[in-house]
Design a protein around this motif. Structure first.
Motif, PDB file in Angstrom:
ATOM      1  N   ALA A  18      20.650  87.860 120.600  1.00  0.00           N
ATOM      2  CA  ALA A  18      20.714  87.059 120.239  1.00  0.00           C
ATOM      3  C   ALA A  18      20.868  86.819 118.414  1.00  0.00           C
ATOM      4  O   ALA A  18      21.732  85.512 118.315  1.00  0.00           O
ATOM      5  N   ASP A  19      19.306  87.435 118.599  1.00  0.00           N
ATOM      6  CA  ASP A  19      19.678  86.914 116.391  1.00  0.00           C
ATOM      7  C   ASP A  19      20.590  87.669 115.823  1.00  0.00           C
ATOM      8  O   ASP A  19      21.337  87.796 114.994  1.00  0.00           O
ATOM      9  N   LEU A  20      21.003  88.529 116.567  1.00  0.00           N
ATOM     10  CA  LEU A  20      22.217  90.019 116.174  1.00  0.00           C
ATOM     11  C   LEU A  20      23.892  89.527 116.185  1.00  0.00           C
ATOM     12  O   LEU A  20      24.072  88.806 115.995  1.00  0.00           O
ATOM     13  N   ALA A  21      23.939  88.226 117.660  1.00  0.00           N
ATOM     14  CA  ALA A  21      25.002  87.455 117.854  1.00  0.00           C
ATOM     15  C   ALA A  21      25.164  86.370 116.665  1.00  0.00           C
ATOM     16  O   ALA A  21      26.285  86.059 116.189  1.00  0.00           O
ATOM     17  N   ALA A  22      24.214  85.548 116.783  1.00  0.00           N
ATOM     18  CA  ALA A  22      24.219  84.594 115.709  1.00  0.00           C
ATOM     19  C   ALA A  22      24.630  85.088 115.177  1.00  0.00           C
ATOM     20  O   ALA A  22      25.232  84.163 113.658  1.00  0.00           O
ATOM     21  N   GLY A  23      23.801  86.197 114.128  1.00  0.00           N
ATOM     22  CA  GLY A  23      24.032  87.033 112.644  1.00  0.00           C
ATOM     23  C   GLY A  23      25.911  86.662 112.445  1.00  0.00           C
ATOM     24  O   GLY A  23      26.336  85.790 111.815  1.00  0.00           O
ATOM     25  N   ARG A  24      26.401  87.680 113.515  1.00  0.00           N
ATOM     26  CA  ARG A  24      27.487  88.025 113.459  1.00  0.00           C
ATOM     27  C   ARG A  24      28.844  86.793 113.249  1.00  0.00           C
ATOM     28  O   ARG A  24      29.648  86.068 112.068  1.00  0.00           O
ATOM     29  N   GLU A  25      28.195  85.743 113.769  1.00  0.00           N
ATOM     30  CA  GLU A  25      28.753  84.160 114.266  1.00  0.00           C
ATOM     31  C   GLU A  25      28.082  83.767 112.673  1.00  0.00           C
ATOM     32  O   GLU A  25      30.027  82.825 111.734  1.00  0.00           O
ATOM     33  N   ALA A  26      27.117  84.230 112.031  1.00  0.00           N
ATOM     34  CA  ALA A  26      27.966  83.076 111.099  1.00  0.00           C
ATOM     35  C   ALA A  26      27.952  83.844 110.059  1.00  0.00           C
ATOM     36  O   ALA A  26      27.158  83.552 108.308  1.00  0.00           O
ATOM     37  N   GLY A  27      28.902  85.354 109.901  1.00  0.00           N
ATOM     38  CA  GLY A  27      29.240  85.992 109.067  1.00  0.00           C
ATOM     39  C   GLY A  27      28.131  86.864 108.660  1.00  0.00           C
ATOM     40  O   GLY A  27      28.609  87.123 106.518  1.00  0.00           O
TER      41      GLY A  27
END
Length: 442
Positions: free
Chosen positions: A61-70
């Protein structure tokens, strides 16, 4: 009082409450035997081995949020956990358990002419505050090192790894509880956001030391704003200098490893310096090696003149001063070893500097002339690491010159106390006592 100031005051009060609880827990830890601390760490390692289902979903979930945040790939790489990395984290905890306990070690001692016996003994710091970003492994490393050295630790790991850190802290606190120890010895303040980090930096008298670990901006902010003593860990603008007497095969292996093994970390090389005598034969090979591994290259005019078909963009002062955290590298040709040293003095962050040479005189001049936490001779900069140094793990790599320098592990998380034992000595000539009793005053 405004709504914002009310929130800030509430966060500060909660951080101070957790710091007080950590202080109480630290007094329990300070009295533990090595056997008890080692048993705790081994139980923690076993719990981490069994925690994949608890930790990895939060990390995803952290990785997904990080990818979305660029977030850049370098930060995503530091953030990423998998079964293998989780197993490595558990193994690092076991290695910490196997290391000697620094608490109680006598640093030095003597018996004075007046009969007083004095000794300087290592003792825990007390409460350690960690402020870091996008590094979930640091949560476990910091906790393991703190617990082994008899310290409590307060963790502010940042929003990018919030779910991963929360899962790790949950595992650690559960193990503390099952081992009959205060779970407040390890606590997170992430739920308070950035204001919690500020409160941690202002908790003078409740927190004994702050250790920042992250990018240059984070470290500079902590050093500037903290009223709690700070052990400064530094960013890594690291150099590899290929000397005139470098063996080509060795130079190629070291340069490739230093830059490409894991480019996101602070001990990755950011600049390659090559002696002018090797610009014709060795530099083109090094540039080709790096280009084949997708390294974007920036070089001075002399470098570009020897690049052949390898694309090398013009280097600038700003680029030579940059820690890339990725597959980018600056290159320069230097006329002498002294010129290489001058370049390093100008741009180095004092982390790790390496020379490749078969000339012992050149190697000695390099080690004497470089001002850095770690100086390498014929080895990759990637070895600047607590685990590689045999410390099990590290809480950071200090680039300052007070208390600790280089990879920081168990001894660096202790301070010392002086223990003085006598048999009635006094300094004054008129001290009360039995008539004729010696005072041994000096």
């Amino acid at each position: 009082m405004t709504e914002t100031s009310t929130v800030d005051a509430a966060v500060t009060a909660e951080v101070e409450r957790r710091a007080r609880l950590a202080g109480e827990a630290s007094r329990v830890l300070a009295g533990l035997t090595r056997a008890r601390k080692d048993a705790l760490l081994l139980a923690l390692a076993d719990a981490l081995d069994a925690a994949a289902a608890e930790v990895l979903p939060g990390n995803e979930a952290d990785l997904a949020a990080g990818r979305e945040a660029g977030l850049p790939d370098s930060l995503l790489d530091r953030l990423r956990l998998d079964e293998a990395r989780l197993a490595a984290i558990a193994d690092a905890v076991r290695q910490v358990a196997s290391l000697p306990d620094p608490v109680g070690e006598v640093v030095r001692g003597s018996t004075l002419p007046n009969g007083l016996q004095i000794r300087q003994v290592r003792v825990p710091m007390g409460v350690v505050g960690m402020i870091y970003e996008a590094r979930p492994n640091v949560t476990v490393d910091a906790a393991a090192l703190a617990l082994k050295s008899g310290n409590a630790v307060l963790l502010r790991g940042g929003s990018a790894a919030a779910r991963s850190n929360e899962a790790f802290v949950g595992v650690i606190r559960r193990v503390l509880s099952t081992q009959g120890l205060p779970e407040d010895a390890v606590a997170s303040v992430d739920d308070g956001g950035r204001e919690a980090a500020r409160a941690l930096m202002r908790a003078h008298g409740l927190v004994d030391v702050i250790i920042p670990r992250g990018g240059a901006g984070l470290i500079a902010t902590v050093v500037r704003e903290s009223v709690v003593p700070v052990i400064e860990t530094g960013s890594g603008n690291c150099h590899v200098y290929v000397d005139a007497a470098a063996e080509p095969g060795m130079a190629r292996r070291i340069v490739i490893d230093a830059k490409t093994h894991r480019p996101s970390v602070c001990n990755a090389a950011e600049t390659l310096l090559v002696h002018a005598d090797r610009a014709g034969d060795l530099l083109p090979l090094l540039l080709a090696d790096l280009h084949e591994r997708s390294v974007r290259l920036y070089g001075d005019e002399r470098t570009r003149a020897h690049a052949g078909e390898v694309p090398v963009e013009p280097a600038t002062e700003e680029l030579y001063d940059t820690e890339f955290h990725g597959l980018e590298m600056t290159v320069a040709v230097v006329d002498t070893l002294e010129d290489a040293l001058a370049h390093v003095r100008r741009y180095s962050t004092g982390h790790t500097e390496a020379i490749v040479t078969d000339d012992r005189v050149a190697a000695r001049r390099w080690t004497a002339g470089v001002d850095a936490a770690v100086v390498m001779v014929n080895a990759s900069t990637r070895f600047t690491d607590g685990g590689e140094f045999g410390f099990g793990a590290e809480i950071g790599i200090s680039t300052q010159k007070l208390h600790a320098r280089g990879p920081m592990a168990l001894p660096e998380l202790t301070t010392t106390t002086w223990i003085v034992e006598g048999d009635g000595q006094t300094r004054g000539d008129d001290a009360p006592g039995e008539a004729g009793a010696p005072t041994r005053a000096r």
